[in-house]
Motif scaffolding. Structure first.
Motif, mmCIF file in Angstrom:
data_model
loop_
_atom_site.group_PDB
_atom_site.id
_atom_site.type_symbol
_atom_site.label_atom_id
_atom_site.label_comp_id
_atom_site.label_asym_id
_atom_site.label_seq_id
_atom_site.Cartn_x
_atom_site.Cartn_y
_atom_site.Cartn_z
ATOM 1 N N LEU A 133 17.117 30.172 10.816
ATOM 2 C CA LEU A 133 17.383 31.619 11.119
ATOM 3 C C LEU A 133 16.115 32.371 11.683
ATOM 4 O O LEU A 133 14.812 32.348 11.100
ATOM 5 N N ARG A 134 16.592 32.884 12.794
ATOM 6 C CA ARG A 134 15.246 33.537 13.468
ATOM 7 C C ARG A 134 14.562 34.715 12.661
ATOM 8 O O ARG A 134 13.283 34.946 12.611
ATOM 9 N N ASN A 135 15.332 35.300 12.001
ATOM 10 C CA ASN A 135 14.789 36.551 10.931
ATOM 11 C C ASN A 135 14.098 36.280 9.962
ATOM 12 O O ASN A 135 13.485 36.899 9.069
ATOM 13 N N GLN A 136 14.007 34.611 9.609
ATOM 14 C CA GLN A 136 13.173 34.426 8.487
ATOM 15 C C GLN A 136 11.689 34.330 8.982
ATOM 16 O O GLN A 136 10.713 34.064 7.969
ATOM 17 N N TYR A 137 11.285 34.380 10.168
ATOM 18 C CA TYR A 137 9.950 34.204 10.939
ATOM 19 C C TYR A 137 9.402 35.506 11.215
ATOM 20 O O TYR A 137 9.892 36.238 11.956
ATOM 21 N N ASN A 138 8.213 35.614 10.635
ATOM 22 C CA ASN A 138 7.524 37.066 10.959
ATOM 23 C C ASN A 138 6.347 36.735 12.257
ATOM 24 O O ASN A 138 5.690 37.780 12.357
ATOM 25 N N PHE A 139 5.805 35.747 12.054
ATOM 26 C CA PHE A 139 4.735 35.451 12.909
ATOM 27 C C PHE A 139 5.237 34.656 13.896
ATOM 28 O O PHE A 139 6.020 33.723 14.001
ATOM 29 N N TRP A 140 4.853 34.953 15.433
ATOM 30 C CA TRP A 140 5.437 34.470 16.453
ATOM 31 C C TRP A 140 4.175 34.494 17.521
ATOM 32 O O TRP A 140 3.278 35.433 17.673
ATOM 33 N N GLY A 141 4.259 33.210 18.455
ATOM 34 C CA GLY A 141 3.239 33.117 19.395
ATOM 35 C C GLY A 141 3.841 33.563 20.692
ATOM 36 O O GLY A 141 5.379 33.900 20.687
ATOM 37 N N GLN A 142 3.177 33.505 21.837
ATOM 38 C CA GLN A 142 3.782 34.168 23.087
ATOM 39 C C GLN A 142 4.588 32.764 23.657
ATOM 40 O O GLN A 142 4.446 31.669 23.056
ATOM 41 N N GLY A 143 5.304 32.830 24.323
ATOM 42 C CA GLY A 143 6.269 31.938 25.069
ATOM 43 C C GLY A 143 5.637 31.172 26.104
ATOM 44 O O GLY A 143 4.525 31.583 26.531
ATOM 45 N N THR A 144 6.091 29.732 26.049
ATOM 46 C CA THR A 144 5.644 29.043 27.226
ATOM 47 C C THR A 144 7.013 28.480 27.754
ATOM 48 O O THR A 144 7.843 28.000 27.300
ATOM 49 N N GLN A 145 6.868 28.549 29.295
ATOM 50 C CA GLN A 145 7.812 28.196 30.107
ATOM 51 C C GLN A 145 8.189 26.731 30.247
ATOM 52 O O GLN A 145 7.097 26.084 30.694
ATOM 53 N N VAL A 146 9.351 26.209 29.918
ATOM 54 C CA VAL A 146 9.703 24.795 30.131
ATOM 55 C C VAL A 146 10.736 24.929 30.981
ATOM 56 O O VAL A 146 12.039 25.555 30.969
ATOM 57 N N THR A 147 10.553 24.042 32.314
ATOM 58 C CA THR A 147 11.606 24.273 33.440
ATOM 59 C C THR A 147 11.878 22.867 33.718
ATOM 60 O O THR A 147 10.910 22.002 34.035
ATOM 61 N N VAL A 148 13.193 22.087 33.579
ATOM 62 C CA VAL A 148 13.565 20.909 33.921
ATOM 63 C C VAL A 148 14.525 20.938 35.176
ATOM 64 O O VAL A 148 15.440 21.620 35.061
ATOM 65 N N SER A 149 14.067 20.326 35.964
ATOM 66 C CA SER A 149 14.797 20.194 37.409
ATOM 67 C C SER A 149 15.704 19.019 37.321
ATOM 68 O O SER A 149 15.330 17.956 36.667
ATOM 69 N N SER A 150 17.049 18.967 37.839
ATOM 70 C CA SER A 150 17.800 18.041 38.030
ATOM 71 C C SER A 150 17.522 17.157 39.037
ATOM 72 O O SER A 150 16.961 17.480 39.898
#
Length: 125
Positions: free
Chosen positions: A108-125
């Motif tokens: 559950l997302r609401n269980q976490y109070n500390f977050w990092g910045q996002g990192t983009q993952v792109t998978v091409s077909s």
């Protein structure tokens, strides 16, 4: 607690990628750390989590057998090894942590109070 995620990139379907999340601040010995991902217009969804001291791991069904979450005590770093990547894995991946995640609620997302910045993952077909 500060979290810093890295390791995202552009890969082809079937390739592998490893994300890292370094923690700064308090010890993580009693924490749960996790990875979530988000695509435009959708809610952030759970991917995987690990109980730092026990090593117990949790995965969303769609990544079981392909993704592996792990941690390095000395480096205070959590990893997400992603194999056999699919285009549907494309998202911004976020790492998260908390010290009071109750058993059974790790996804559950609401269980976490500390977050990092996002990192983009792109998978091409």
């Amino acid at each position: 607690v500060q979290l810093q995620a890295s390791g995202g990139g552009l890969v082809q379907a079937g390739d592998s990628l490893t994300l890292s999340c370094v923690g700064f601040g308090r010890t993580f010995s009693q924490s749960v750390m996790g990875w979530f991902r988000q695509t435009p217009g959708k809610e952030r969804e759970f991917v995987a989590a690990i109980r730092w001291s026990e090593g117990t791991t949790y995965y969303v069904d769609s990544v079981k057998g392909r993704f592996t979450i792990s941690r390095d005590f000395a480096k205070k770093t959590m990893y997400l090894r992603m194999d056999s990547l699919k285009p549907e894995d494309t998202a911004v991946y976020y790492c998260a942590a908390d010290y009071a995640v109750r058993y059974g609620l790790e996804r559950l997302r609401n269980q976490y109070n500390f977050w990092g910045q996002g990192t983009q993952v792109t998978v091409s077909s």
